[in-house]
Design a protein around this motif. Structure first.
Motif, PDB file in Angstrom:
ATOM      1  N   THR A 167      38.407  20.618 -34.733  1.00  0.00           N
ATOM      2  CA  THR A 167      37.440  21.572 -35.278  1.00  0.00           C
ATOM      3  C   THR A 167      36.389  20.875 -36.137  1.00  0.00           C
ATOM      4  O   THR A 167      35.180  21.160 -36.019  1.00  0.00           O
ATOM      5  N   GLY A 168      36.831  19.956 -37.006  1.00  0.00           N
ATOM      6  CA  GLY A 168      35.885  19.269 -37.882  1.00  0.00           C
ATOM      7  C   GLY A 168      34.920  18.378 -37.123  1.00  0.00           C
ATOM      8  O   GLY A 168      33.708  18.380 -37.389  1.00  0.00           O
ATOM      9  N   SER A 169      35.427  17.608 -36.175  1.00  0.00           N
ATOM     10  CA  SER A 169      34.558  16.714 -35.410  1.00  0.00           C
ATOM     11  C   SER A 169      33.590  17.493 -34.518  1.00  0.00           C
ATOM     12  O   SER A 169      32.413  17.123 -34.374  1.00  0.00           O
ATOM     13  N   MET A 170      34.037  18.589 -33.932  1.00  0.00           N
ATOM     14  CA  MET A 170      33.147  19.411 -33.122  1.00  0.00           C
ATOM     15  C   MET A 170      32.067  20.070 -33.962  1.00  0.00           C
ATOM     16  O   MET A 170      30.908  20.191 -33.538  1.00  0.00           O
ATOM     17  N   SER A 171      32.414  20.494 -35.170  1.00  0.00           N
ATOM     18  CA  SER A 171      31.411  21.072 -36.061  1.00  0.00           C
ATOM     19  C   SER A 171      30.360  20.046 -36.470  1.00  0.00           C
ATOM     20  O   SER A 171      29.161  20.365 -36.549  1.00  0.00           O
ATOM     21  N   VAL A 172      30.785  18.810 -36.700  1.00  0.00           N
ATOM     22  CA  VAL A 172      29.819  17.742 -37.015  1.00  0.00           C
ATOM     23  C   VAL A 172      28.877  17.519 -35.839  1.00  0.00           C
ATOM     24  O   VAL A 172      27.647  17.384 -36.013  1.00  0.00           O
ATOM     25  N   LEU A 173      29.424  17.497 -34.645  1.00  0.00           N
ATOM     26  CA  LEU A 173      28.595  17.279 -33.458  1.00  0.00           C
ATOM     27  C   LEU A 173      27.608  18.422 -33.241  1.00  0.00           C
ATOM     28  O   LEU A 173      26.420  18.196 -32.946  1.00  0.00           O
ATOM     29  N   VAL A 174      28.060  19.649 -33.429  1.00  0.00           N
ATOM     30  CA  VAL A 174      27.183  20.808 -33.236  1.00  0.00           C
ATOM     31  C   VAL A 174      26.084  20.833 -34.286  1.00  0.00           C
ATOM     32  O   VAL A 174      24.906  21.123 -33.986  1.00  0.00           O
TER      33      VAL A 174
END
Length: 215
Positions: free
Chosen positions: A129-136
């Motif tokens: 969740t954290g890494s995907m939020s950074v990417l988005v």
């Protein structure tokens, strides 16, 4: 002349019955067929399951999380240094965004390390969740600076290509983590089924015990 035998000699000449008929041996001979198909060897190849190399996925999570933690920490330190050398307000805003997202990525990689070590699905979900939020958020900021603030040179074409390459690399490196998460789910489901099966067996034995007593 007639041969004369004593009583002892007559007992020795009595007919002795044959040995008992070996039924097992005759059955084996009846069922034995000299067919060449029975002599062939069959080789069955079975692909290994995910749980068989789960320790490899666990090691991958630990190594990948450690490298990600080091790189994200260096990212934050570098942008703190750049922030001190930046005078433009727009670029300072960009540096604050980079620092905050770097801290989020650092916390996500630390959760990946702990999740891989403790084999915890929750911490793996936190990392994803954290890494995907950074990417988005990076892609959202890139679209904002490219199509809204056209005068800001923070995101040019080279930076967008770099972000695209890093996004593709991130999704490729995320595949083993998803496989590891799936293996942990299967392991937890199998462990949950065992107590239920034991309870059903114990309940069945308790039901049979009164019936046996009545009989």
């Amino acid at each position: 002349m007639m041969a004369q035998y004593t009583e002892g000699e007559c007992e020795e000449l009595r007919y002795s019955p044959p040995p008992p008929y070996n039924t097992d041996f005759t059955r084996q001979r009846k069922h034995y067929t000299p067919d060449t198909e029975q002599d062939r060897i069959e080789l069955r190849i079975r692909c290994p399951s995910v749980s068989s190399f789960r320790w490899c996925l666990k090691l991958y999570c630990l190594v990948f999380g450690g490298l990600g933690s080091i790189l994200s920490f260096l990212w934050v330190i570098f942008h703190f240094y750049v922030l001190g050398e930046t005078d433009s307000i727009d670029l300072q805003l960009q540096r604050y965004l980079d620092i905050s997202l770097g801290l989020v990525m650092f916390c996500s990689t630390v959760s990946l390390i702990y999740g891989g070590y403790a084999e915890s699905k929750t911490w793996l979900v936190i990392y994803i969740t954290g890494s995907m939020s950074v990417l988005v958020l990076y892609w959202s900021w890139s679209a904002y600076t490219s199509y809204v603030q056209l005068e800001q040179p923070a995101y040019n074409e080279e930076v967008e290509n770099l972000v695209m390459f890093l996004s593709f690399l991130y999704f490729v490196l995320l595949i083993p983590i998803l496989i590891y998460y799936r293996a942990l789910m299967r392991n937890s489901e199998a462990s949950d089924r065992q107590p239920q099966h034991c309870c059903e067996e114990s309940a069945g034995r308790e039901d049979l015990a009164p019936k046996q007593e009545k009989v």
